[in-house]
Design an enzyme around this catalytic site. Structure first.
Site, mmCIF file in Angstrom:
data_model
loop_
_atom_site.group_PDB
_atom_site.id
_atom_site.type_symbol
_atom_site.label_atom_id
_atom_site.label_comp_id
_atom_site.label_asym_id
_atom_site.label_seq_id
_atom_site.Cartn_x
_atom_site.Cartn_y
_atom_site.Cartn_z
ATOM 1 N N ASN A 15 33.086 48.450 34.516
ATOM 2 C CA ASN A 15 34.596 48.884 34.217
ATOM 3 C C ASN A 15 35.066 48.860 32.873
ATOM 4 O O ASN A 15 35.918 49.687 32.407
ATOM 5 C CB ASN A 15 35.234 48.233 35.301
ATOM 6 N N ARG A 92 39.207 35.707 39.846
ATOM 7 C CA ARG A 92 40.005 34.477 39.809
ATOM 8 C C ARG A 92 41.468 35.132 39.980
ATOM 9 O O ARG A 92 42.025 36.097 39.819
ATOM 10 C CB ARG A 92 39.891 33.921 38.410
ATOM 11 N N HIS A 110 40.299 47.478 42.686
ATOM 12 C CA HIS A 110 39.607 46.840 43.945
ATOM 13 C C HIS A 110 38.550 47.851 44.728
ATOM 14 O O HIS A 110 39.046 48.933 44.834
ATOM 15 C CB HIS A 110 40.530 46.110 45.075
HETATM 16 C C1 GAR Z 1 34.279 46.082 40.592
HETATM 17 O O1 GAR Z 1 33.357 46.916 41.574
HETATM 18 C C2 GAR Z 1 35.435 45.638 40.908
HETATM 19 O O2 GAR Z 1 36.190 46.588 41.732
HETATM 20 C C3 GAR Z 1 35.321 44.379 41.465
HETATM 21 O O3 GAR Z 1 34.278 44.050 41.013
HETATM 22 C C4 GAR Z 1 33.260 44.721 40.479
HETATM 23 C C5 GAR Z 1 33.218 44.446 38.857
HETATM 24 O O4 GAR Z 1 32.194 45.308 38.366
HETATM 25 N N1 GAR Z 1 36.384 43.649 41.865
HETATM 26 C C6 GAR Z 1 36.753 42.828 42.840
HETATM 27 O O5 GAR Z 1 36.081 42.914 43.777
HETATM 28 C C7 GAR Z 1 38.193 42.288 42.806
HETATM 29 N N2 GAR Z 1 38.433 41.636 44.019
HETATM 30 P P1 GAR Z 1 32.065 45.409 36.660
HETATM 31 O O6 GAR Z 1 32.225 44.061 36.267
HETATM 32 O O7 GAR Z 1 30.693 46.142 36.613
HETATM 33 O O8 GAR Z 1 33.182 46.240 36.320
#
Ligand code: GAR
Length: 192
Positions: A15, A92, A110
């Protein structure tokens, strides 16, 4: 004026890359001034360094408590004149030190349709529950776990032949479009 953004991440950083790419290719008047990472071995660190994005690694184990660690982060954010924070896989809970300094200026993505499936395993929990639709939520951060005011949601269908991996891949593809879309809208509206 370019908006100064900080991205907070703990893991892979896909992301982060999507946001960075979108800022370079779309009319989004912003720059990622800082990547904050709380995991010293996270792949996102090298990705940011390769793009010449300044990185601050804050290992919370090095500090007496969350407030002390967040004070280090806050000082860096203020030095970089950061206008808004985008959490992108930052695993976190944000504490009052940062919440009070950036009211309505901290966003999170999320991988589920909140209020369903909050927490660390949104994709897995939705898949295990057997829902036919899940999705992606972008919301403001408050003191709870994935409870802040929802800015937008995009649904993702769960297909009968989906595996956890195929579903996760589709959700991530939606995330990589949706986060830049929301960022662009908020900046256009003057909300950031
Ligand atoms: C993403 O899918 C984000 O939505 C999730 O972690 C992943 C990070 O991926 N976030 C959560 O679950 C927050 N509760 P990335 O490091 O490849 O961006």
């Amino acid at each position: 004026m370019l908006k100064q953004l900080a991205v907070f991440a703990s893991g892979n950083g896909t992301n982060f890359i999507a946001l960075h790419d979108a800022i370079k290719t779309r009319p989004i008047p912003a720059t990622i001034a800082l990547l904050i990472c709380d995991q010293p071995k996270a792949p996102v660190i090298q990705k940011a360094q390769a793009l010449n994005v300044p990185v601050l690694i804050v290992d919370f184990h090095d500090y007496a408590n969350k407030a002390a660690a967040e004070q280090i982060i806050l000082t860096a954010l203020q030095k970089a004149q950061v206008d808004a924070i985008l959490l992108a896989g930052y695993m976190r809970i944000i504490g009052p030190t940062l919440l009070n300094a950036y009211p309505h200026r901290i966003l999170n993505i999320h991988p589920a349709l909140l209020p369903h499936f909050p927490g660390r395993h949104g994709i897995e929990d939705a898949f295990a529950a057997g829902v036919t639709e899940t999705g992606v939520t972008i919301h403001y951060i408050d003191a709870g776990i994935d409870t802040g005011q929802i800015i937008g949601q995009r649904p993702v269908a769960v297909k009968p032949d989906d595996t956890l991996t195929s579903l996760a891949t589709r959700i991530h593809t939606v995330e990589h479009q949706f986060y830049p879309d929301v960022l662009q809208s908020l900046i256009n509206e003057g909300a950031i």
